[in-house]
Design a protein around this motif. Structure first.
Motif, PDB file in Angstrom:
ATOM      1  N   SER A   1      39.789  51.175  26.635  1.00  0.00           N
ATOM      2  CA  SER A   1      39.101  50.635  25.878  1.00  0.00           C
ATOM      3  C   SER A   1      37.553  50.429  26.658  1.00  0.00           C
ATOM      4  O   SER A   1      38.082  50.679  27.668  1.00  0.00           O
TER       5      SER A   1
ATOM      6  N   MET B   1      36.145  48.242  27.716  1.00  0.00           N
ATOM      7  CA  MET B   1      35.976  46.953  28.894  1.00  0.00           C
ATOM      8  C   MET B   1      36.606  47.809  29.365  1.00  0.00           C
ATOM      9  O   MET B   1      36.579  47.323  31.070  1.00  0.00           O
ATOM     10  N   THR B   2      38.095  47.583  29.329  1.00  0.00           N
ATOM     11  CA  THR B   2      38.875  48.521  30.911  1.00  0.00           C
ATOM     12  C   THR B   2      37.979  49.511  31.356  1.00  0.00           C
ATOM     13  O   THR B   2      37.930  49.624  32.984  1.00  0.00           O
TER      14      THR B   2
ATOM     15  N   ILE C   1      34.746  48.989  31.794  1.00  0.00           N
ATOM     16  CA  ILE C   1      33.242  48.752  32.457  1.00  0.00           C
ATOM     17  C   ILE C   1      34.068  47.779  33.618  1.00  0.00           C
ATOM     18  O   ILE C   1      33.798  47.782  34.648  1.00  0.00           O
ATOM     19  N   THR C   2      35.483  47.540  33.606  1.00  0.00           N
ATOM     20  CA  THR C   2      36.123  46.817  34.720  1.00  0.00           C
ATOM     21  C   THR C   2      36.645  48.206  35.806  1.00  0.00           C
ATOM     22  O   THR C   2      36.380  47.109  37.228  1.00  0.00           O
TER      23      THR C   2
ATOM     24  N   THR D   1      29.372  46.954  23.826  1.00  0.00           N
ATOM     25  CA  THR D   1      29.970  46.179  24.577  1.00  0.00           C
ATOM     26  C   THR D   1      29.502  44.988  25.511  1.00  0.00           C
ATOM     27  O   THR D   1      29.246  43.863  25.208  1.00  0.00           O
TER      28      THR D   1
ATOM     29  N   PRO E   1      41.308  43.009  27.490  1.00  0.00           N
ATOM     30  CA  PRO E   1      42.264  43.927  28.409  1.00  0.00           C
ATOM     31  C   PRO E   1      42.000  42.830  29.331  1.00  0.00           C
ATOM     32  O   PRO E   1      42.680  41.645  30.085  1.00  0.00           O
TER      33      PRO E   1
ATOM     34  N   PHE F   1      35.888  41.381  32.160  1.00  0.00           N
ATOM     35  CA  PHE F   1      36.550  42.089  30.794  1.00  0.00           C
ATOM     36  C   PHE F   1      38.142  42.435  31.486  1.00  0.00           C
ATOM     37  O   PHE F   1      38.389  43.017  30.607  1.00  0.00           O
TER      38      PHE F   1
END
Lengths: 609, 335
Positions: free
Chosen positions: A116, A118-119, A121-122, B5, B227, B284
């Protein structure tokens, strides 16, 4: 390196560093601590050795320290070899060190499975951090602070231990000063070595005659000590020390066994092991020494006819042999000798020897009984009986007329020839016969004329017992008590010459010399060192008569054949001074001091121990 | 896409913080309790508040409903309260002109966004059980017809630990449906003084509506997108397993004093709360620390002590603290 793998690679490197860091920690916690203990113990060991002059405790502590160190090393190696650090652990460690709240460890998964926004971005965030990260700074390989502390402790202890080892008490300093004043330039160590060798030679020579195993061992040890001290020897000092300490114990045990009580106890314990010597043991247990002698004689009588099994024979030989060894140095020496000969005879299975011995004994007995008929010879009977009790049961030489010289080895002086003047027999009327003659001199009366021991009653004739008013008699006229001087108590010379003669004319004639040599005995065995080196090789000669047998007797004394000029007691005093001087002056290495001391302990006469 | 996001995350944080501030205007102190209540709201869970009377439990619930522009209902649980009084009932309905009559469903107070179940332990188990379906399924089934509850739906229950006379302890199944059990502590001196000054003056602090119900639902869905790495999920799972005395992971205290540990709902709770905590921390991904943060509130009502634990007055919180301290984030040999 691709961007996708940057976190994996970083984590892998982090895992590697974590492995080494943990290895260092294991080593620090196990080996360093163990070494700390070890090195901490060494100065203590040195101090113990110095203060108490006891090297065995120091060796024990050092061994303990080495064991602890090796155990720590083994444990650390086991952990290190079995340690398995995963990449995840590496990433997690990075997170913990940098306070990243599982960023690296989570990104490690996201890198493989990006699902996703989010992953993503991380991942981007963590990759940027990874690129900027200085791994060496984030995970430095460092030694734990405790290890530094221990190392410091070790660094302090080493010089402290050395200083303590070199510490000298005021008495030691004074001694050093005294020694320095003597202006001794010679190397003390060399002197000790030479002295040790010399002492060993002297002991060898002195004890050869005595067949004293303890002395022989002491001599061997001295020689070994001398070699150990010598600079060319590269032996393992500790193991040599241990061996020598064991030997010393062994010798001490034997030396201690010479005290009568212990020897007796030991002898009884040996004698009960054979059924043939058991009655003898019982007698000894009841302190019935005469009974013990009689039991030995009885045993000798029965043995020639006895059918001994090999096992019983072996037991008998062992029991008699071992008991003899411990009894010989005591006042029961005759019994010890008898047992030794008995054991030897049984070992050789020589029935003839035994029979000869029995014959000899029987003859003596018979003779004694015969003499008993004569009232005038009552004294002779008593002497004969006494001799019978105290004499050695010489199975090996039979009736050759020889005496086993060990019986007399402590007797100083020489036996006189018999005076050859036999007492005339009572005159009896009868037909005059031709003949007769002069009886030959020939009997050895065994009289002793030398004695050096002081008279304990202070009767004014110290050391000259024959000049003492008691004159060697058992009752001292001065005190009206039994004279306790050694001569009267233990060195009674006994001899007997029997004359036999035939009358010539009317009752006039001269007796003939005795047929047998006289008997001498010594009730108490005196140690060679008590002779103070003054004993001499002595020959006792008997003269052959017409009917009597001659005996040429060589009485070996303690220093027979030796060139020793001083007794052990004197020698030991002399060398003790050298020993103390060498030890206190500090020229003998610390590790050798105990060695030197032990050897001097080993050769000390018993009363000094 | 990632900007969207990020913006959503920022909005979430902003909404959360604004709501926190608004509620904080009325609720003196207890900021941690407000955070937990809001966490429960965005996780889609329910809250059980336990505390002595007069410490603002009801006020907290009312304030939440006000700032979120929720339909708010309050039910005072009493022993004679019936299930129909909560969920509603079938009634004979007559048309306005009285020409037609039909049987229709009269909705109960449960049909709201925020339901305050005041002193829930005073109702009988039968009445308490009326909430089981609505709390878990977020719907009410009457007469074979399911009636969905409005979204979001949140039950805020209170109970008084002192008055045990005439109360009915909540059954385990009911307790398990609460996301958190929050112990409301008695205020300290400063807070008491502030309470006094805030509530005894001529004016009262007004709260503003800062979020709509729709936004709350949207954020609830957003939160679930965060996640979580497998090793963190496993950490949460190991924490739950450690509460079961028959499991190897359990601590000696658990083995001695616990009869039954937390249910699988507890791991859902930990992960959801962890996700919210991660977002609030501008991340995140969920960390183990996020999981630990609300673990005690999420687990304390799910541990059932055995007789020995009850007899010795063992505290669930104490057992959980030791358990959390003992369970390693990464067990040895993790891959």
């Amino acid at each position: 390196m691709s961007d996708k793998q940057v976190i994996s690679n970083l984590s892998r490197r982090a895992a590697g560093r974590l492995y080494w860091q943990r290895s260092i920690e294991y080593l620090a916690s196990n080996v360093f601590v163990a070494l700390g203990v070890a090195v901490g113990l060494v100065p203590v060991a040195v101090c113990l050795a110095y203060v108490y002059d006891e090297l065995s405790a120091a060796i024990l502590l050092c061994s303990l320290a080495m064991t602890v160190s090796l155990a720590g090393l083994g444990k650390a190696l086991f952990h290190i070899l079995n340690m398995d650090i995963s990449i995840l652990e590496g990433a997690k460690t990075l997170d913990d060190r940098l306070g990243l709240k599982d960023r690296f460890s989570s990104a490690l998964y996201f890198e493989q499975d990006q699902k996703s926004d989010m992953t993503a971005i991380t991942l981007t965030d963590v990759q940027n951090r990874a690129r900027a990260l200085d791994l060496g700074g984030a995970m430095p390989l460092s030694v734990p602070g405790q290890a530094f502390g221990i190392a410091l402790f070790i660094l302090i202890l080493f010089p402290m231990g050395h200083l303590l080892a070199e510490y000298k008490t005021p008495a030691t300093r004074q001694f050093d000063q005294d020694v320095a004043n003597r202006d001794r330039d010679k190397d003390v160590l060399d002197k000790v070595q030479k002295d040790l060798l010399k002492a060993a030679d002297e002991i060898d020579k002195e004890d050869k005659a005595n067949e004293n195993e303890a002395g022989a061992k002491a001599s061997k040890m001295l020689k070994k000590a001398a070699n150990e001290i010598g600079p060319e020897q590269g032996n393992d000092r500790q193991s040599a020390l241990r061996k020598l300490a064991d030997k010393r114990k062994e010798i001490k045990k034997e030396l201690n066994a010479t005290s009568f009580e212990e020897a007796l106890k030991l002898a009884i314990s040996y004698l009960v092991k054979s059924k043939y010597t058991r009655p003898l043991a019982r007698k000894l247990q009841k302190s019935d020494y005469d009974g013990a002698i009689a039991a030995t004689l009885g045993l000798a009588e029965t043995l020639p006819e006895a059918k001994l099994s090999p096992k019983a024979t072996e037991k008998l030989i062992t029991a008699a042999g071992r008991a003899s060894k411990v009894l010989i140095p005591t006042k029961l020496k005759p019994l010890g000798d008898a047992l030794a000969d008995l054991a030897e005879a049984v070992r050789l299975k020589d029935k003839n020897l035994m029979k000869k011995a029995l014959k000899k004994m029987a003859k003596n007995m018979k003779l004694a009984k015969k003499v008993n008929k004569n009232k005038q010879s009552r004294k002779a009977l008593l002497k004969a009986l006494d001799a019978l009790k105290m004499a050695k049961f010489d199975l090996s030489k039979g009736l050759e007329g020889d005496l086993k010289h060990e019986d007399f080895k402590s007797v100083k002086g020489k036996g006189n020839k018999g005076n050859g003047k036999a007492k005339p027999l009572p005159i009896r009327p009868g037909p005059m016969r031709k003949g007769g003659g002069q009886g030959p001199k020939g009997n050895n009366d065994g009289k002793q004329e030398q004695y050096l021991g002081p008279c304990a009653l202070s009767c004014g004739f110290e050391g000259q017992c024959m000049k003492c008013p008691c004159r060697g008699k058992k009752d001292c006229p001065k005190e009206k008590k039994p004279c306790p001087c050694k001569h009267c108590q233990s060195r009674e010379g006994k001899g007997g010459g029997q004359g036999k003669g035939q009358g010539q004319g009317k009752g006039q004639g001269k007796g003939k010399g005795g047929e047998k040599p006289g008997w001498g005995h010594d009730k108490k065995h005196v140690k060679p060192e008590d002779l103070k080196g003054l004993a001499r090789k002595t020959h006792i000669k008997g003269i052959l008569g017409k009917r009597g047998e001659s005996a040429l007797k060589a009485v070996k004394t303690a220093n027979d054949g030796s060139k020793a000029s001083a007794a052990l007691k004197t020698v030991i005093e002399k060398y003790r001074k050298v020993e103390e001087e060498a030890l206190h002056r500090g020229k003998v290495p610390l590790s050798k001091r105990d060695l030197v001391r032990k050897y001097f302990d080993a050769i000390k006469p018993k009363e000094e121990n | 896409m990632s900007d969207k996001t990020t913006k959503q995350a920022d909005d979430f944080r902003k909404a959360f913080m604004t709501m926190h501030e608004e509620i904080g205007k009325r609720i003196v102190g207890n900021k941690e309790i407000i955070r937990k209540v809001l966490t429960s709201l965005f996780a889609g869970g329910h809250i059980l508040l336990e505390g002595v009377p007069g410490i603002g439990k009801t006020m907290l619930c009312k304030s939440l409903a006000e700032v979120a522009d929720f339909d708010f209902s309050r039910i005072q649980f009493t022993p004679d309260l019936m299930p129909a009084d909560i969920v509603g009932t079938q009634m004979l309905l007559e048309s306005a002109d009285h020409s037609e009559r039909s049987v229709g469903f009269q909705k109960g107070p449960v049909f709201c966004n925020a339901l305050l179940a005041d002193e829930i332990n005073r109702a009988t188990p039968k009445t308490q059980s009326a909430l089981l379906e609505s709390m878990q399924e977020k719907r009410v089934t009457i007469g074979g017809i399911s009636h969905p509850l409005p979204q979001p739906f949140m039950v805020l229950a209170t109970q008084n630990p002192l008055e045990m006379e005439g109360t009915y302890p909540l059954p385990e199944a009911q307790l398990d449906r609460f996301l958190f059990k929050i112990i409301v502590q008695f205020p300290d001196l400063d807070d008491l003084q502030r309470i006094s000054s805030l509530t005894t003056g001529s004016t009262t602090e007004e709260t503003n509506k800062v979020i709509t119900a729709e936004e709350v639902v949207k954020f609830q869905q957003f939160v679930r997108q965060v996640p979580i790495a497998p090793h963190v999920e496993r950490y949460a799972a190991r924490l739950i397993l450690a509460t079961h005395p028959e499991k190897d992971l359990s601590t000696p205290e658990v083995k001695q004093y616990v009869r039954y540990g937390a249910s699988p709902r507890a791991v859902q709770t930990l992960v959801l709360a962890g996700k919210i905590n991660a977002l609030l921390d501008n991340r995140f991904h969920v960390s183990c620390e996020d999981i630990r943060k609300d673990a005690i509130s999420a687990l304390r009502h799910r541990l059932i002590l055995n007789f020995e634990g009850e007899a010795e007055g063992i505290s669930n919180d104490g057992i959980l603290e030791r358990l959390i301290a003992e369970i390693r984030e990464l067990p040895a040999g993790s891959r």
